[in-house]
Design a protein around this motif. Sequence first.
Motif, mmCIF file in Angstrom:
data_model
loop_
_atom_site.group_PDB
_atom_site.id
_atom_site.type_symbol
_atom_site.label_atom_id
_atom_site.label_comp_id
_atom_site.label_asym_id
_atom_site.label_seq_id
_atom_site.Cartn_x
_atom_site.Cartn_y
_atom_site.Cartn_z
ATOM 1 N N GLY A 136 0.697 -1.197 -0.055
ATOM 2 C CA GLY A 136 -0.031 -0.097 -0.016
ATOM 3 C C GLY A 136 0.814 1.531 -0.228
ATOM 4 O O GLY A 136 0.151 2.455 -0.258
ATOM 5 N N ARG A 137 2.129 1.144 0.160
ATOM 6 C CA ARG A 137 3.111 2.236 0.240
ATOM 7 C C ARG A 137 3.983 2.201 -0.840
ATOM 8 O O ARG A 137 4.661 3.503 -1.155
ATOM 9 C CB ARG A 137 3.858 2.147 1.632
ATOM 10 C CG ARG A 137 2.840 2.439 3.043
ATOM 11 C CD ARG A 137 2.585 3.805 3.278
ATOM 12 N NE ARG A 137 4.006 4.556 3.397
ATOM 13 C CZ ARG A 137 3.884 5.833 3.249
ATOM 14 N NH1 ARG A 137 2.665 6.523 2.962
ATOM 15 N NH2 ARG A 137 4.927 6.590 3.252
ATOM 16 N N ALA A 138 3.937 1.457 -1.653
ATOM 17 C CA ALA A 138 4.790 1.329 -3.024
ATOM 18 C C ALA A 138 4.371 2.291 -4.053
ATOM 19 O O ALA A 138 3.407 2.821 -3.932
ATOM 20 C CB ALA A 138 4.762 -0.067 -3.357
ATOM 21 N N PRO A 139 5.210 2.388 -4.935
ATOM 22 C CA PRO A 139 6.426 1.925 -5.150
ATOM 23 C C PRO A 139 7.730 2.686 -4.286
ATOM 24 O O PRO A 139 7.569 3.948 -3.933
ATOM 25 C CB PRO A 139 6.693 2.231 -6.638
ATOM 26 C CG PRO A 139 6.055 3.470 -7.022
ATOM 27 C CD PRO A 139 4.919 3.390 -6.038
ATOM 28 N N PHE A 140 8.803 1.832 -4.071
ATOM 29 C CA PHE A 140 9.913 2.639 -3.235
ATOM 30 C C PHE A 140 11.145 2.558 -4.217
ATOM 31 O O PHE A 140 11.250 1.812 -5.113
ATOM 32 C CB PHE A 140 10.341 1.524 -2.202
ATOM 33 C CG PHE A 140 9.115 1.450 -1.101
ATOM 34 C CD1 PHE A 140 8.763 2.409 -0.381
ATOM 35 C CD2 PHE A 140 8.437 0.181 -1.399
ATOM 36 C CE1 PHE A 140 7.919 2.121 0.515
ATOM 37 C CE2 PHE A 140 7.074 0.082 -0.346
ATOM 38 C CZ PHE A 140 6.981 1.110 0.625
ATOM 39 N N ASP A 141 12.029 3.502 -3.743
ATOM 40 C CA ASP A 141 13.319 3.856 -4.586
ATOM 41 C C ASP A 141 14.298 2.917 -4.106
ATOM 42 O O ASP A 141 15.486 2.635 -4.531
ATOM 43 C CB ASP A 141 13.515 5.385 -4.686
ATOM 44 C CG ASP A 141 12.544 6.155 -5.344
ATOM 45 O OD1 ASP A 141 12.605 6.158 -6.525
ATOM 46 O OD2 ASP A 141 11.843 6.729 -4.505
ATOM 47 N N ARG A 142 14.119 2.761 -2.626
ATOM 48 C CA ARG A 142 15.076 1.801 -2.147
ATOM 49 C C ARG A 142 14.602 1.126 -0.732
ATOM 50 O O ARG A 142 13.568 1.389 -0.239
ATOM 51 C CB ARG A 142 16.069 2.995 -1.208
ATOM 52 C CG ARG A 142 16.872 3.819 -2.036
ATOM 53 C CD ARG A 142 17.984 3.195 -2.680
ATOM 54 N NE ARG A 142 18.761 4.057 -3.564
ATOM 55 C CZ ARG A 142 18.736 4.682 -4.853
ATOM 56 N NH1 ARG A 142 17.553 3.909 -5.440
ATOM 57 N NH2 ARG A 142 19.534 5.386 -5.487
ATOM 58 N N ILE A 143 15.039 -0.093 -0.804
ATOM 59 C CA ILE A 143 14.706 -0.942 0.128
ATOM 60 C C ILE A 143 15.878 -1.459 1.141
ATOM 61 O O ILE A 143 16.703 -1.925 0.367
ATOM 62 C CB ILE A 143 13.729 -2.310 -0.277
ATOM 63 C CG1 ILE A 143 12.788 -1.550 -1.210
ATOM 64 C CG2 ILE A 143 13.403 -3.291 0.674
ATOM 65 C CD1 ILE A 143 11.635 -2.842 -1.734
ATOM 66 N N ILE A 144 15.777 -1.383 2.388
ATOM 67 C CA ILE A 144 16.773 -1.850 3.122
ATOM 68 C C ILE A 144 16.440 -2.740 4.442
ATOM 69 O O ILE A 144 15.324 -2.524 4.865
ATOM 70 C CB ILE A 144 17.549 -0.615 3.707
ATOM 71 C CG1 ILE A 144 18.915 -0.987 4.577
ATOM 72 C CG2 ILE A 144 16.550 0.360 4.657
ATOM 73 C CD1 ILE A 144 19.888 -0.003 5.067
ATOM 74 N N ALA A 145 16.974 -4.131 4.646
ATOM 75 C CA ALA A 145 16.649 -4.921 5.366
ATOM 76 C C ALA A 145 17.526 -4.874 6.573
ATOM 77 O O ALA A 145 18.751 -4.955 6.348
ATOM 78 C CB ALA A 145 16.395 -6.348 4.880
ATOM 79 N N THR A 146 17.149 -5.044 7.921
ATOM 80 C CA THR A 146 17.969 -5.350 9.177
ATOM 81 C C THR A 146 17.711 -6.539 9.562
ATOM 82 O O THR A 146 17.774 -6.933 10.736
ATOM 83 C CB THR A 146 17.827 -4.198 9.924
ATOM 84 O OG1 THR A 146 16.319 -4.015 10.356
ATOM 85 C CG2 THR A 146 18.179 -2.710 9.375
ATOM 86 N N CYS A 147 17.492 -7.717 8.723
ATOM 87 C CA CYS A 147 17.152 -8.828 9.355
ATOM 88 C C CYS A 147 17.524 -10.041 8.065
ATOM 89 O O CYS A 147 17.707 -9.594 6.887
ATOM 90 C CB CYS A 147 15.537 -9.148 9.577
ATOM 91 S SG CYS A 147 14.425 -8.545 8.421
ATOM 92 N N ALA A 148 17.983 -10.958 8.514
ATOM 93 C CA ALA A 148 18.443 -11.982 7.394
ATOM 94 C C ALA A 148 17.519 -12.793 6.766
ATOM 95 O O ALA A 148 16.430 -13.292 7.457
ATOM 96 C CB ALA A 148 19.589 -13.023 8.293
ATOM 97 N N LEU A 149 17.653 -12.998 5.609
ATOM 98 C CA LEU A 149 16.824 -13.876 4.769
ATOM 99 C C LEU A 149 17.775 -14.848 4.138
ATOM 100 O O LEU A 149 18.929 -14.679 3.744
ATOM 101 C CB LEU A 149 15.987 -13.277 3.963
ATOM 102 C CG LEU A 149 15.076 -12.211 4.516
ATOM 103 C CD1 LEU A 149 15.441 -10.840 4.632
ATOM 104 C CD2 LEU A 149 13.716 -12.232 3.449
ATOM 105 N N PRO A 150 17.033 -16.046 3.541
ATOM 106 C CA PRO A 150 17.892 -17.028 2.957
ATOM 107 C C PRO A 150 17.592 -16.688 1.130
ATOM 108 O O PRO A 150 18.578 -17.156 0.305
ATOM 109 C CB PRO A 150 17.072 -18.364 2.959
ATOM 110 C CG PRO A 150 15.634 -18.136 3.457
ATOM 111 C CD PRO A 150 15.732 -16.488 4.017
ATOM 112 N N SER A 151 16.673 -15.853 0.830
ATOM 113 C CA SER A 151 16.703 -15.584 -0.497
ATOM 114 C C SER A 151 15.800 -14.088 -0.700
ATOM 115 O O SER A 151 15.390 -13.474 0.509
ATOM 116 C CB SER A 151 15.962 -16.589 -1.253
ATOM 117 O OG SER A 151 14.581 -16.866 -0.674
ATOM 118 N N ILE A 152 15.772 -13.497 -1.795
ATOM 119 C CA ILE A 152 15.056 -12.312 -2.023
ATOM 120 C C ILE A 152 13.815 -12.549 -2.123
ATOM 121 O O ILE A 152 13.257 -12.910 -3.349
ATOM 122 C CB ILE A 152 15.763 -11.549 -3.367
ATOM 123 C CG1 ILE A 152 17.187 -11.554 -3.098
ATOM 124 C CG2 ILE A 152 15.093 -10.183 -3.410
ATOM 125 C CD1 ILE A 152 17.812 -11.000 -2.023
#
Length: 333
Positions: free
Chosen positions: A182-198
């Motif tokens: 509901g807030r998209a689109p974004f120019d930048r996405i930054i994650a501060t938690c680990a994931l196994p894939s995108i």
Amino acid sequence: MAAHALDKDLEDLAASARAALVREIEASGAWDADPVWREAFAAVPRHVFVPYYYVGVLGGYERRWGEHPDPRARERWVKGAYADAPLATRLRDGELLSSSSQPSLMALMLAALEVRDGDRVLEIGTGSGYNAALLTHRLGDGDLVTTVDLEPEITESARRHLDAAGYHPVVVTGDGARGVPGRAPFDRIIATCALPSIPPAWLAQCRPGGRILTPLATGLVLLTVAGPGQAEGRFLDTAAYFVPLRGGSRSEAGPGPGDQAGLGAVPRRGREDDLFRFLFALTRGSLDPQEAYALWEREGRPGRERYGITVTGHGEWAWLDDPEGPYAWPLPG
């Protein structure tokens, strides 16, 4: 604890500790790529975002907090809040659920993101709210910064911290792997938690030409979005260990720094080397430990910056040196 709740001595101590932290980060070179972040770290009071935190002691954790009756304990809390170190902020049955990341690593990530005036930024993993405050300081207190976390108690606490510090990004409670459509689109996405894939949702919510920076396999990968469902990029050269993403899309994010599972047959030199452990985390499920070790030695013990990730509509894979080269491994779907 609100920013104004400290007595003058503690406020003075916080100001001097914050200035010392800024000097330490500057000396590390973390924001050399974008020195504008110096102003944000100098202005945003980290202690407001960690009214209490936990430090490891023999047999468990010790709680430090800003309203401790002992003034010496309050001083230790303030000084610890401005240490260049991660701070455990939320535990459950001994499991770390949330933390405030190491400030110099945060500075490096923010500089690598190449935020520009007017960018719309999504942060995955609100935590204490400190990183969202830094982003809001940089971009202004409009609606350019959105931050999402799964746990309502985390987002509610972060809102209080942000209000106390005078910053007002959009704070959303939800599964970070699904983004915030509901807030998209974004120019930048930054994650501060680990994931196994995108997560595919991130690519769908990021503009073409936008950048995504996320922890993966004990590293940090910086992707440029080419179009719907397509992105590619390399890892930064730094190590990074983050709490795994929690939620409906959660799966194992890879071995942590102390994980020895499956490495018994690998020579000690590999078991104890952070760069081999990164390769092992990245290729887990594709290479057995002996194959990973042989590759690592054959290729000259490559650093993280030689690896990258490609995402297309047909899947995601990691690679060494060249996305079209001989060394590529699928990431879990």
